[in-house]
Scaffold this active site. Structure first.
Site, PDB file in Angstrom:
ATOM      1  N   GLN A 245       0.129  -2.591  -0.496  1.00 28.30           N
ATOM      2  CA  GLN A 245      -1.265  -3.007  -0.591  1.00 28.30           C
ATOM      3  C   GLN A 245      -1.377  -4.508  -0.843  1.00 28.30           C
ATOM      4  O   GLN A 245      -0.577  -5.094  -1.560  1.00 28.30           O
ATOM      5  CB  GLN A 245      -1.963  -2.244  -1.715  1.00 28.30           C
ATOM      6  CG  GLN A 245      -2.335  -0.836  -1.300  1.00 28.30           C
ATOM      7  CD  GLN A 245      -3.126  -0.099  -2.374  1.00 28.30           C
ATOM      8  OE1 GLN A 245      -2.621   0.845  -2.967  1.00 28.30           O
ATOM      9  NE2 GLN A 245      -4.354  -0.519  -2.602  1.00 28.30           N
TER      10      GLN A 245
ATOM     11  N   SER B  83       6.329  -0.670  -2.769  1.00 29.81           N
ATOM     12  CA  SER B  83       5.327   0.282  -3.258  1.00 29.81           C
ATOM     13  C   SER B  83       4.962   1.270  -2.156  1.00 29.81           C
ATOM     14  O   SER B  83       5.806   2.029  -1.700  1.00 29.81           O
ATOM     15  CB  SER B  83       4.109  -0.469  -3.793  1.00 29.81           C
ATOM     16  OG  SER B  83       3.195   0.395  -4.427  1.00 29.81           O
ATOM     17  N   LEU B  84       3.720   1.257  -1.699  1.00 33.74           N
ATOM     18  CA  LEU B  84       3.300   2.122  -0.599  1.00 33.74           C
ATOM     19  C   LEU B  84       4.260   2.036   0.583  1.00 33.74           C
ATOM     20  O   LEU B  84       4.534   3.035   1.272  1.00 33.74           O
ATOM     21  CB  LEU B  84       1.890   1.720  -0.140  1.00 33.74           C
ATOM     22  CG  LEU B  84       1.494   2.178   1.260  1.00 33.74           C
ATOM     23  CD1 LEU B  84       1.137   3.641   1.257  1.00 33.74           C
ATOM     24  CD2 LEU B  84       0.373   1.340   1.806  1.00 33.74           C
TER      25      LEU B  84
ATOM     26  N   ARG C 121      -2.408  10.066  -2.538  1.00 36.43           N
ATOM     27  CA  ARG C 121      -1.877   9.122  -3.530  1.00 36.43           C
ATOM     28  C   ARG C 121      -2.952   8.109  -3.907  1.00 36.43           C
ATOM     29  O   ARG C 121      -3.171   7.824  -5.094  1.00 36.43           O
ATOM     30  CB  ARG C 121      -0.644   8.433  -2.958  1.00 36.43           C
ATOM     31  CG  ARG C 121       0.076   7.439  -3.874  1.00 36.43           C
ATOM     32  CD  ARG C 121       1.309   6.912  -3.150  1.00 36.43           C
ATOM     33  NE  ARG C 121       2.128   6.003  -3.944  1.00 36.43           N
ATOM     34  CZ  ARG C 121       2.013   4.679  -3.943  1.00 36.43           C
ATOM     35  NH1 ARG C 121       1.093   4.100  -3.171  1.00 36.43           N
ATOM     36  NH2 ARG C 121       2.821   3.924  -4.676  1.00 36.43           N
TER      37      ARG C 121
ATOM     38  N   HIS D  21       1.963   1.309 -11.003  1.00 40.85           N
ATOM     39  CA  HIS D  21       3.351   1.221 -11.459  1.00 40.85           C
ATOM     40  C   HIS D  21       3.474   0.998 -12.969  1.00 40.85           C
ATOM     41  O   HIS D  21       4.335   0.241 -13.420  1.00 40.85           O
ATOM     42  CB  HIS D  21       4.102   0.149 -10.669  1.00 40.85           C
ATOM     43  CG  HIS D  21       4.047   0.369  -9.192  1.00 40.85           C
ATOM     44  ND1 HIS D  21       4.650   1.448  -8.584  1.00 40.85           N
ATOM     45  CD2 HIS D  21       3.408  -0.320  -8.203  1.00 40.85           C
ATOM     46  CE1 HIS D  21       4.400   1.404  -7.281  1.00 40.85           C
ATOM     47  NE2 HIS D  21       3.645   0.356  -7.038  1.00 40.85           N
TER      48      HIS D  21
ATOM     49  N   GLN E  43       8.102   6.501  -8.883  1.00 41.86           N
ATOM     50  CA  GLN E  43       7.669   5.207  -8.362  1.00 41.86           C
ATOM     51  C   GLN E  43       6.253   4.858  -8.787  1.00 41.86           C
ATOM     52  O   GLN E  43       5.910   3.695  -9.006  1.00 41.86           O
ATOM     53  CB  GLN E  43       7.770   5.215  -6.828  1.00 41.86           C
ATOM     54  CG  GLN E  43       7.473   3.885  -6.169  1.00 41.86           C
ATOM     55  CD  GLN E  43       6.557   4.032  -4.981  1.00 41.86           C
ATOM     56  OE1 GLN E  43       5.492   4.633  -5.073  1.00 41.86           O
ATOM     57  NE2 GLN E  43       6.962   3.479  -3.856  1.00 41.86           N
TER      58      GLN E  43
END
Length: 311
Positions: A12, A91-92, A116, A200, A249
C-alpha cells in the site's frame, strides 16, 4: 555480474488512479478485468478512472495492487526470460509474490486481501491509531525509543524499511509522544503517515486471528519459486507454515531491510519492482547500493530490465 535476480512486489502506498497506464499491452487490461470478475465489482474501472478516495480505501487498495502486480508479472513472463531466483513483497505485496510463485490462486488471493483490508479497517476505529516514519535512527535505537514510551497504548516498530528509516505504528497519543520527543532522542525527523490503520503491530492481532480462519480454508500450494516472507526474510514450502507466516505478518513488523540484505548476500545482483511505483527501488538503493534496482511500472522500465537480464 551475476545473472540471478529477484522480483519484488509493492504494498500500500504505491497505488494511483491510472496506474500502469505506461504499458500498452492488453494483458494489463485483461488482468484488471479478470480481477473485477473474481471480486464482483468494477476494479478495472476504479483503477482506470478513480476516484482516488475510493481507490485509497484499504479494502479496495489491496486487491487493486495485487491485480496490478500480477498484470506486470504476466508481462514479465511473456518476455521469455530465465526464472527469478526468488520473489518477495512488501506487506500486501507478499500475497502477490505468492500468486506469482503459484502458491495462491489469483482469484482466491484477490478475495483474501479484500477481506484482509476489511478486517484491518474494522480493527481500529478511525482516529484511534496510525503510523509514523522515524528517520535518522538505527533499528535498535527506534526499538529502545518505543520501549521508553511512558503512557498507555501501543507503540511498536512496524516496517524496517531501510537503514535509518523505520515506520512505527500504534495509538495516536503514543505517536504524538513519539513526535514530541523525537529530536531529543536523536531522530532527524518524524513524519506522520496518512494512514488510519496501524498496520503490522499488536493492535491488529484480532484482525489477524480472523484472517487466519479464512487462510485455514484457502488452498495453498508449494511455491514454484522461493518467496521470502516479511516475518523473518526466510522462505517456506509447507502450506501450514505459509498460513502461519501470513497470519503473523499482519501484527508483526515487515523486515524489508533484512530481506533485501540477505538476498544480496545470497548473490542476487538485480531487483525488479513488479507493479506500480518506485517505492521499493528507492528503499533498495539505501539497503544495498550494489544491487541494480529497476521499476517495471511502464514500458521503458520493462525494456530496460529485460535488456539487463539478457545482457
Amino acid at each position: 555480474m551475476s545473472s540471478k535476480y529477484v522480483l519484488l512486489f509493492p504494498g500500500q502506498g504505491s497505488q494511483s488512479v491510472g496506474m500502469l497506464s505506461g504499458h500498452s499491452d492488453p494483458l494489463i487490461a485483461q488482468t484488471f478485468q479478470e480481477a473485477s470478475d473474481a471480486l464482483g465489482w468494477d476494479l478495472a474501472g476504479l483503477v482506470r478512472e478513480g476516484p482516488a478516495e475510493s481507490l485509497n480505501q484499504t479494502a479496495r487498495t489491496q486487491p487493486a495492487l495485487l491485480a496490478a502486480g500480477i498484470a506486470v508479472w504476466r508481462l514479465w513472463q511473456a518476455q521469455d526470460l530465465p526464472a527469478p531466483a526468488a520473489l518477495a513483497g512488501h506487506s500486501l505485496g507478499e500475497y502477490t509474490a505468492l500468486v506469482a510463485a503459484g502458491a495462491l490462486d489469483f482469484a482466491d488471493a484477490l478475495r483474501l486481501v479484500e477481506l484482509r483490508g476489511q478486517l484491518m479497517q474494522a480493527a481500529v476505529p478511525e482516529g484511534v491509531g496510525g503510523m509514523a516514519a522515524v528517520v535518522g535512527l538505527d533499528d535498535a535505537a527506534v526499538e529502545a525509543f518505543c520501549a521508553e514510551h511512558p503512557g498507555e497504548g501501543v507503540l511498536e516498530p512496524a516496517n524496517y524499511n531501510a537503514p535509518g528509516q523505520v515506520v512505527v505504528a500504534g495509538n495516536v497519543p503514543a505517536l504524538e509522544w513519539l513526535e514530541a520527543n523525537g529530536k531529543a532522542r536523536g531522530a532527524r525527523m518524524i513524519v506522520r503517515l496518512p494512514m488510519s490503520v496501524p498496520s503490522h503491530c499488536s493492535l491488529l492481532r484480532g484482525a489477524a486471528d480472523k484472517l487466519a480462519e479464512r487462510l485455514a480454508t484457502t488452498t495453498i500450494h508449494t511455491p514454484a519459486i522461493e518467496v521470502r516472507h516479511n516475518l523473518d526474510a526466510t522462505s517456506r514450502g509447507d502450506a501450514a507454515a505459509i498460513r502461519d507466516a501470513l497470519h503473523q505478518q499482519l501484527f508483526r513488523p515487515v523486515r524489508w531491510s533484512m530481506t533485501i540484505a540477505q538476498l544480496r548476500d545470497a548473490g542476487i545482483a538485480q531487483a525488479f519492482e513488479c507493479g506500480p511505483g518506485k517505492v521499493l527501488s528507492g528503499l533498495n538503493k539505501r539497503i544495498a547500493k550494489d544491487l541494480t534496482s529497476i521499476a517495471l511500472e511502464d514500458a521503458d522500465g520493462m525494456a530496460k530490465a529485460t535488456a539487463t537480464v539478457k545482457a
